[in-house]
Design a protein around this motif. Structure first.
Motif, PDB file in Angstrom:
ATOM      1  N   THR A   1       0.846  -1.191   0.000  1.00 41.01           N
ATOM      2  CA  THR A   1       0.000   0.000   0.000  1.00 41.01           C
ATOM      3  C   THR A   1       0.882   1.242   0.000  1.00 41.01           C
ATOM      4  OG1 THR A   1      -0.166   0.040   2.412  1.00 41.01           O
ATOM      5  CG2 THR A   1      -1.908  -1.138   1.210  1.00 41.01           C
ATOM      6  N   PHE A   2       0.305   2.356  -0.439  1.00 42.20           N
ATOM      7  CA  PHE A   2       1.047   3.608  -0.556  1.00 42.20           C
ATOM      8  C   PHE A   2       0.192   4.743  -0.005  1.00 42.20           C
ATOM      9  CE2 PHE A   2       2.092   0.770  -4.037  1.00 42.20           C
ATOM     10  CZ  PHE A   2       3.472   0.696  -3.974  1.00 42.20           C
ATOM     11  N   ARG A   3       0.830   5.685   0.676  1.00 42.02           N
ATOM     12  CA  ARG A   3       0.134   6.890   1.128  1.00 42.02           C
ATOM     13  C   ARG A   3      -0.240   7.733  -0.081  1.00 42.02           C
ATOM     14  NH1 ARG A   3       4.004   9.678   5.190  1.00 42.02           N
ATOM     15  NH2 ARG A   3       2.584  11.379   4.739  1.00 42.02           N
ATOM     16  N   THR A   4      -1.357   8.449   0.040  1.00 38.82           N
ATOM     17  CA  THR A   4      -1.792   9.342  -1.033  1.00 38.82           C
ATOM     18  C   THR A   4      -2.045  10.737  -0.463  1.00 38.82           C
ATOM     19  OG1 THR A   4      -4.143   8.855  -0.717  1.00 38.82           O
ATOM     20  CG2 THR A   4      -2.941   7.461  -2.304  1.00 38.82           C
ATOM     21  N   ARG A   5      -2.021  11.695  -1.350  1.00 39.57           N
ATOM     22  CA  ARG A   5      -2.428  13.053  -1.000  1.00 39.57           C
ATOM     23  C   ARG A   5      -2.897  13.731  -2.278  1.00 39.57           C
ATOM     24  NH1 ARG A   5       3.377  16.176   0.168  1.00 39.57           N
ATOM     25  NH2 ARG A   5       4.058  16.278  -2.018  1.00 39.57           N
ATOM     26  N   VAL A   6      -3.752  14.728  -2.114  1.00 42.07           N
ATOM     27  CA  VAL A   6      -4.236  15.508  -3.247  1.00 42.07           C
ATOM     28  C   VAL A   6      -3.490  16.828  -3.246  1.00 42.07           C
ATOM     29  CG1 VAL A   6      -6.226  16.647  -4.292  1.00 42.07           C
ATOM     30  CG2 VAL A   6      -6.502  14.408  -3.188  1.00 42.07           C
ATOM     31  N   VAL A   7      -2.889  17.150  -4.381  1.00 40.54           N
ATOM     32  CA  VAL A   7      -2.189  18.417  -4.571  1.00 40.54           C
ATOM     33  C   VAL A   7      -2.746  19.042  -5.842  1.00 40.54           C
ATOM     34  CG1 VAL A   7       0.030  19.549  -4.932  1.00 40.54           C
ATOM     35  CG2 VAL A   7      -0.114  17.562  -3.415  1.00 40.54           C
ATOM     36  N   GLY A   8      -3.501  20.121  -5.672  1.00 42.51           N
ATOM     37  CA  GLY A   8      -4.127  20.749  -6.832  1.00 42.51           C
ATOM     38  C   GLY A   8      -5.107  19.783  -7.477  1.00 42.51           C
ATOM     39  N   ASP A   9      -4.890  19.514  -8.760  1.00 37.78           N
ATOM     40  CA  ASP A   9      -5.776  18.639  -9.527  1.00 37.78           C
ATOM     41  C   ASP A   9      -5.245  17.218  -9.651  1.00 37.78           C
ATOM     42  OD1 ASP A   9      -7.468  20.779  -9.946  1.00 37.78           O
ATOM     43  OD2 ASP A   9      -6.581  21.311 -11.879  1.00 37.78           O
ATOM     44  N   HIS A  10      -4.208  16.877  -8.879  1.00 35.15           N
ATOM     45  CA  HIS A  10      -3.577  15.561  -8.998  1.00 35.15           C
ATOM     46  C   HIS A  10      -3.564  14.801  -7.688  1.00 35.15           C
ATOM     47  CE1 HIS A  10      -1.899  17.647 -12.532  1.00 35.15           C
ATOM     48  NE2 HIS A  10      -2.017  16.448 -13.071  1.00 35.15           N
ATOM     49  N   ILE A  11      -3.533  13.486  -7.814  1.00 39.54           N
ATOM     50  CA  ILE A  11      -3.329  12.615  -6.677  1.00 39.54           C
ATOM     51  C   ILE A  11      -1.881  12.180  -6.718  1.00 39.54           C
ATOM     52  CG2 ILE A  11      -3.970  10.433  -5.571  1.00 39.54           C
ATOM     53  CD1 ILE A  11      -6.677  10.803  -7.188  1.00 39.54           C
ATOM     54  N   GLU A  12      -1.201  12.373  -5.604  1.00 34.68           N
ATOM     55  CA  GLU A  12       0.193  11.944  -5.491  1.00 34.68           C
ATOM     56  C   GLU A  12       0.275  10.722  -4.600  1.00 34.68           C
ATOM     57  OE1 GLU A  12       2.579  15.252  -4.180  1.00 34.68           O
ATOM     58  OE2 GLU A  12       2.419  16.243  -6.124  1.00 34.68           O
ATOM     59  N   VAL A  13       1.279   9.877  -4.889  1.00 36.62           N
ATOM     60  CA  VAL A  13       1.510   8.652  -4.154  1.00 36.62           C
ATOM     61  C   VAL A  13       2.930   8.714  -3.601  1.00 36.62           C
ATOM     62  CG1 VAL A  13       1.738   6.142  -4.379  1.00 36.62           C
ATOM     63  CG2 VAL A  13      -0.084   7.343  -5.596  1.00 36.62           C
ATOM     64  N   LEU A  14       3.108   8.310  -2.338  1.00 34.07           N
ATOM     65  CA  LEU A  14       4.432   8.289  -1.723  1.00 34.07           C
ATOM     66  C   LEU A  14       5.082   6.955  -2.029  1.00 34.07           C
ATOM     67  CD1 LEU A  14       6.457   9.817   0.087  1.00 34.07           C
ATOM     68  CD2 LEU A  14       5.416   8.629   2.042  1.00 34.07           C
ATOM     69  N   LEU A  15       6.145   6.994  -2.842  1.00 32.95           N
ATOM     70  CA  LEU A  15       6.884   5.787  -3.213  1.00 32.95           C
ATOM     71  C   LEU A  15       8.167   5.690  -2.412  1.00 32.95           C
ATOM     72  CD1 LEU A  15       6.553   5.828  -7.099  1.00 32.95           C
ATOM     73  CD2 LEU A  15       5.203   4.533  -5.454  1.00 32.95           C
ATOM     74  N   PRO A  16       8.578   4.462  -2.084  1.00 28.92           N
ATOM     75  CA  PRO A  16       9.851   4.310  -1.372  1.00 28.92           C
ATOM     76  C   PRO A  16      11.001   4.795  -2.234  1.00 28.92           C
ATOM     77  CG  PRO A  16       8.933   2.161  -1.977  1.00 28.92           C
ATOM     78  CD  PRO A  16       7.944   3.199  -2.383  1.00 28.92           C
ATOM     79  N   GLU A  17      12.064   5.283  -1.584  1.00 29.34           N
ATOM     80  CA  GLU A  17      13.251   5.755  -2.322  1.00 29.34           C
ATOM     81  C   GLU A  17      13.951   4.599  -2.976  1.00 29.34           C
ATOM     82  OE1 GLU A  17      14.360   8.804  -2.886  1.00 29.34           O
ATOM     83  OE2 GLU A  17      13.384  10.016  -1.379  1.00 29.34           O
TER      84      GLU A  17
END
Length: 110
Positions: free
Chosen positions: A94-110
């Motif tokens: 699973t991945f954390r998500t957040r909304v920034v403006g008009d996009h959904i971002e996903v937190l990927l491991p480095e």
């Protein structure tokens, strides 16, 4: 450009307008195949590949917070990635998500 978050890097996954309730959307980010879901106003993201077979979960069936693989019916909780029914035995990433403006971002491991 994505901001670093210590545990990974935020990447733009999909446009908010692309994800509808009950209709998961898939995308490729770096080496990850990601499924993004909208359930009860909250966005979730998991691996898009079933851990039992190489099937895209976005081709499966979403009911509430459960995604069912289209090949053999394995089910997973999209909030936790937990296997809910066989034949799968390994949880989804699973991945954390957040909304920034008009996009959904996903937190990927480095």
């Amino acid at each position: 450009m994505s901001d670093s978050d210590g545990a990974g890097k935020w990447e733009i996954a999909v446009a908010v307008s692309d994800v509808k309730a009950g209709e998961p959307v898939g995308c490729s980010l770096r080496q990850h195949e990601i499924a993004v879901y909208l359930v009860d106003g909250t966005y979730y993201a998991t691996s898009n590949i079933c851990t039992h077979e190489q099937a895209l979960l976005t081709d499966g069936f979403l009911e509430g917070c459960e995604i069912e693989c289209p090949l053999h019916g394995a089910r997973f909780d999209i909030k936790t990635g937990e296997v809910l029914s066989s034949p799968a035995e390994t949880d989804l990433e699973t991945f954390r998500t957040r909304v920034v403006g008009d996009h959904i971002e996903v937190l990927l491991p480095e």
